[in-house]
Design an enzyme around this catalytic site. Structure first.
Site, PDB file in Angstrom:
ATOM      1  N   GLU A   1      -2.208  -5.232  -4.561  1.00 33.48           N
ATOM      2  CA  GLU A   1      -2.840  -4.813  -3.328  1.00 33.48           C
ATOM      3  C   GLU A   1      -4.249  -5.404  -3.219  1.00 33.48           C
ATOM      4  O   GLU A   1      -4.656  -5.858  -2.144  1.00 33.48           O
ATOM      5  CB  GLU A   1      -2.888  -3.284  -3.315  1.00 33.48           C
ATOM      6  CG  GLU A   1      -3.205  -2.707  -1.969  1.00 33.48           C
ATOM      7  CD  GLU A   1      -3.514  -1.219  -2.065  1.00 33.48           C
ATOM      8  OE1 GLU A   1      -3.280  -0.621  -3.137  1.00 33.48           O
ATOM      9  OE2 GLU A   1      -4.021  -0.679  -1.092  1.00 33.48           O
TER      10      GLU A   1
ATOM     11  N   HIS B   1       0.826  -1.197   0.000  1.00 33.54           N
ATOM     12  CA  HIS B   1       0.000   0.000   0.000  1.00 33.54           C
ATOM     13  C   HIS B   1       0.865   1.254   0.000  1.00 33.54           C
ATOM     14  O   HIS B   1       0.585   2.211  -0.717  1.00 33.54           O
ATOM     15  CB  HIS B   1      -0.921  -0.007   1.216  1.00 33.54           C
ATOM     16  CG  HIS B   1      -1.917   1.096   1.211  1.00 33.54           C
ATOM     17  ND1 HIS B   1      -2.983   1.118   0.333  1.00 33.54           N
ATOM     18  CD2 HIS B   1      -1.988   2.238   1.926  1.00 33.54           C
ATOM     19  CE1 HIS B   1      -3.685   2.216   0.532  1.00 33.54           C
ATOM     20  NE2 HIS B   1      -3.093   2.923   1.494  1.00 33.54           N
TER      21      HIS B   1
ATOM     22  N   ASN C   1      26.248 -22.452  -5.060  1.00 30.35           N
ATOM     23  CA  ASN C   1      27.084 -23.619  -5.211  1.00 30.35           C
ATOM     24  C   ASN C   1      26.683 -24.716  -4.247  1.00 30.35           C
ATOM     25  O   ASN C   1      26.588 -25.880  -4.625  1.00 30.35           O
ATOM     26  CB  ASN C   1      28.530 -23.227  -4.928  1.00 30.35           C
ATOM     27  CG  ASN C   1      29.364 -23.388  -6.156  1.00 30.35           C
ATOM     28  OD1 ASN C   1      29.214 -24.364  -6.874  1.00 30.35           O
ATOM     29  ND2 ASN C   1      30.194 -22.428  -6.419  1.00 30.35           N
TER      30      ASN C   1
END
Lengths: 171, 692
Positions: free
Chosen positions: B70, B48, B408
């Site tokens: 929203e 918001h 990794n």
């Protein structure tokens, strides 16, 4: 009258060919010039801190208001005989372009001489000396009132060799 | 009177990126099925405020996109919608999309328009899915129908609309960015000049706009004047301008949300081109975040200290006014107070630059979540020591290497669930990130309980690549070290996660550049631990001043183990050349600093000088110097700025008297000493002198 004429002619040629101002200095009796816009300041010689394992002509580094700048002995760089530094010995602090950005360096010379206007027309290419003298770092030769001034290409001179690449560096 | 809004942009972007972080971590914490209202609320609030800010600053694309997110979040918040995995994933993707939108808004770079449109469609689809199937189809067809037509808008503001600060001109400006627009003004209500109140609105407008955006987009523009006007939006029925519509369809930015108002919108070929040239655009001119948040405590500390400094200054000034020898004690007191204060002040200022390492760790939950899903692995991420503070510059530079290490571990380290079960381990792998202080360093550990490094595979690979000789036998440590060599990767399949053979060498180089170290230890079948050791800060160093001949050098205090007077009896010379010193039960090679740096010492006899025992890169050495001078904090200055990197020297500093002293790079010095046996040294220098 003729003198006046000369002056106006000079001025004209300056405007036309974009004359540059050069700061000249003395090194072993010869006068050398560098572009004045590259000159940051001129200061007296002070003790430097040597850097280990660098060629002899790199005198060392100094503290220029909080920045570390290298100092190069131009006599040594040109292979001229060393003299002890006297009261006229000065360090010319220059801005060098190239090698990945701008850098500040100082050169040690015998004395500062004068400031001249030199237009491009007046500047002659140096003759080729073959292997005797490398003319790479000479921008041109200029005659100023009967004297010869060697205009240096400082970017070339100070970037060459050990300053940027590892050529000639001891390993 | 206009306020220059751009001055607030920086803050807006910073806050928005922070908000995105909140949303991201919130979404990751959201348990599917049961919506934790607090978490959803936090996410909603973040979205918001981004929306509100974006609308205020005129980043309509950002505001438009956030609006849809929203709405979805709002439904979750009101528990009208279940939190499904699908929705969470979609929201996570939307967060990425929004981040890109914000980055392009900040840098003015073009937007990946189709991606945004696609994302928004998906969100809207999800929103409409909630209704029964029938409505859903209707909605779709409605969207289809709306596509490619225009709108007639009747806009009749009430007289007092202007008082609330709404300006029709702005709304029209926004409308006109949607497409071709024609406006008819109805000025019939206009009164005579004498009766006119300049704060009232007497006009109404009829607008027809040729665009293919949805009616919601149009009405959104009028959101702010809701309740202050009569608004009627109807569809234009005659499809006279088919050509225009067709061409609109090809435009990548046919959607208002993407338009950067006017500047870029007509620059279509350029945008298209850029999009094609690099499908995953790296933001080029990314402006570095140039501000940091500092807790008020730190600032208060600082102000206190400056206050004390001022008091000491005035005290000393008074003392200086009429000074005589009787006051020398007072002066000494003042100076020692000043010293203490300066040091404290310096420490506080340094602390301002310190950030908790959680800033660097924050991105990992998301990354682990995404990657493990992609690779079909089950991974639990554990983080500890997140509050460990480190310098902001170090933090910025360590981010990428850390990402690489974590990737990794996920890709190569932790095995697939069924492999883990076969090996008798729980199917969920554990990845542990840990940070702590040790000495003057920060240690970051990345530990996984995966397969560990396969020593045979690594040795074989190294031999195949010619990195080591066939008959060379290596210690365990040396084998592990091989993975840091350039061009080394043992991944059988090159995936887009890792395994291209670039990486570990770059990681090590980056860490070395920061003055840090990386080590790896591994137990086959049990897991791998990477240990990254970093300096606390890059700017200041505790140093020991040593002198050799006329020169002063600085040895970093952290690398000094001890300093001692040399007892000739403990010195042995191997093969007449290499000197070693017997220190308790250890033999330490002696490095004569004057030989390595080629300077003339005060004395060459070992008994006349001191031995500084140092450790660098895991190797010990005794550096032979003339004298120890004192300890001091020094500010590190770069030699490279105006000169170049030198072996054995990590930088320079300026001493109290204004002269320059070089800072030793201990591990570089040890390396250097290996290359320079005394005789070689002489030859090499002759060579240089003749070259000069």
């Amino acid at each position: 009258m003729s003198v006046m004429q000369n002056i106006t002619n000079d001025e004209k040629s300056e405007i036309n060919s974009g004359a540059n101002q050069y700061l000249t200095f003395i090194l072993a009796g010869e006068e050398y010039g560098v572009d004045i816009l590259r000159v940051q300041e001129i200061k007296g010689w002070n003790k430097v801190t040597p850097i280990p394992n660098t060629p002899e002509y790199i005198q060392g580094v100094i503290n220029l208001r909080g920045t570390i700048i290298p100092i190069i002995d131009l006599r040594c760089r040109f292979g001229l005989e060393n003299i002890s530094y006297g009261p006229t010995t000065v360090v010319i602090v220059l801005k060098v372009v190239g090698g990945g950005g701008n850098r500040i360096m100082g050169i040690v010379v015998d004395a500062v001489s004068d400031v001249y206007n030199v237009s491009l027309d007046e500047m002659k290419q140096p003759p080729d000396f073959g292997k005797v003298v490398s003319v790479d770092f000479i921008k041109g030769l200029a005659a100023v009132s009967e004297k010869m001034v060697i205009i240096l290409d400082i970017d070339h001179l100070l970037n060459a060799g050990v300053m940027v690449s590892d050529d000639g560096q001891i390993h | 009177m206009s306020i220059d809004m751009s001055q607030f942009h920086q803050t807006f972007f910073e806050e928005s990126f922070e908000g995105l972080g909140v949303m991201e971590s919130g979404l990751l914490n959201l348990d599917v099925g049961t919506a934790d209202v607090d978490v959803v609320n936090a996410i909603f609030r973040a979205a918001h405020s981004i929306k509100g800010g974006a609308a205020t600053f005129g980043f309509s694309s950002v505001a438009g996109f956030t609006h849809v997110m929203e709405t979805l979040l709002d439904e979750m918040r009101d528990q009208r919608r279940k939190v499904t995995e699908e929705a969470v994933n979609l929201l996570l993707l939307s967060v990425d999309c929004l981040r890109d939108l914000l980055i392009s808004a900040r840098d003015g770079s073009p937007v990946d328009a189709p991606r945004v449109v696609d994302m928004q469609k998906k969100l809207e689809n999800l929103l409409s899915d909630k209704k029964e199937g029938g409505t859903c189809v209707d909605q779709h067809s409605k969207v289809e129908k709306e596509h490619g037509k225009g709108w007639d808008i009747e806009f009749i503001p009430y007289v007092n609309m202007l008082i609330t600060g709404n300006d029709p001109v702005r709304m029209f400006g926004e409308l006109s960015s949607l497409g071709d627009m024609s406006v008819k003004v109805d000025s019939s209500k206009m009164t005579g000049f004498n009766d006119m109140n300049p704060e009232e609105c007497y006009f109404s407008w009829k607008i027809s706009i040729k665009t293919d955006v949805s009616s919601e987009k149009i009405s959104e523009i009028f959101d702010w004047v809701d309740g202050e006007c009569d608004l009627k939006i109807t569809q234009i029925l005659n499809e006279s301008d088919k050509e225009l519509i067709a061409s609109n369809d090809d435009n990548p930015d046919h959607y208002d949300g993407i338009k950067n108002k006017d500047d870029h919108s007509h620059d279509l070929p350029k945008i298209e081109e850029k999009r094609l040239s690099s499908d995953r655009r790296v933001s080029s001119s990314s402006v570095e975040n140039s501000s940091i948040r500092v807790s008020i405590d730190k600032v208060d500390d600082l102000i206190n200290m400056v206050g004390e400094l001022v008091i000491i200054q005035s005290m000393l000034a008074q003392l200086g006014k009429d000074f005589d020898n009787s006051q020398i004690m007072k002066l000494r007191d003042g100076l020692s107070q000043l010293e203490r204060n300066t040091r404290e002040l310096q420490e506080s200022v340094m602390r301002i630059r310190m950030l908790p390492i959680s800033f660097a760790f924050n991105r990992f939950p998301r990354m682990v979540h995404d990657l493990s899903k992609k690779l079909g692995k089950e991974i639990e991420l554990k983080m500890s020591g997140e509050s460990t503070e480190m310098d902001k510059t170090v933090m910025e530079k360590i981010g990428d290497p850390l990402v690489h290490l974590v990737r990794n571990s996920i890709d190569h380290g932790i095995e697939l669930p069924h492999d883990r079960k076969a090996a008798g381990k729980p199917s969920t792998g554990l990845l542990h990130l840990n940070a702590y202080h040790k000495g003057g360093n920060i240690i970051i550990e990345i530990r996984d309980d995966g397969g560990g490094l396969n020593k045979e595979k690594i040795t074989k690979k190294a031999k195949d690549r010619g990195l080591i000789k066939d008959d060379e036998s290596l210690s365990e440590e040396q084998i592990n070290d091989l993975i840091f060599l350039p061009g080394f990767s043992t991944a059988e399949i090159v995936s887009d996660v890792s395994g291209r053979g670039v990486g570990m060498d770059v990681v090590r180089r980056n860490i070395n550049d920061l003055g840090g170290k990386i080590e790896v230890s591994s137990f086959e079948g049990k897991g791998t631990t990477f240990t990254v050791r970093l300096p606390l800060t890059l700017a200041i160093l505790d140093g020991q001043l040593v002198s050799v001949g006329d020169e002063t050098y600085i040895t970093p205090l952290v690398s000094i183990i001890e300093s001692l007077q040399i007892d000739e009896e403990n010195v042995n010379i191997i093969a007449g050349r290499a000197e070693v010193y017997k220190l308790r039960n250890e033999y330490i090679p002696i490095v004569r600093l004057h030989e390595v740096f080629n300077i003339i010492p005060k004395n060459k006899k070992l008994s006349g000088g001191l031995l500084v025992v140092v450790e660098g890169d895991g190797k010990r050495a005794g550096i032979f110097v003339d004298d120890l001078l004192g300890q001091q904090q020094v500010v590190i200055k770069s030699l490279e700025t105006n000169f170049k990197r030198m072996d054995g020297v990590s930088g320079a500093t300026i001493l109290g008297d204004g002269t320059v002293a070089l800072i030793m790079d201990v591990s570089g010095l040890i390396r250097l000493s290996h290359q320079y046996s005394p005789s070689n040294n002489r030859v090499a220098l002759d060579h240089v002198k003749s070259a000069a």
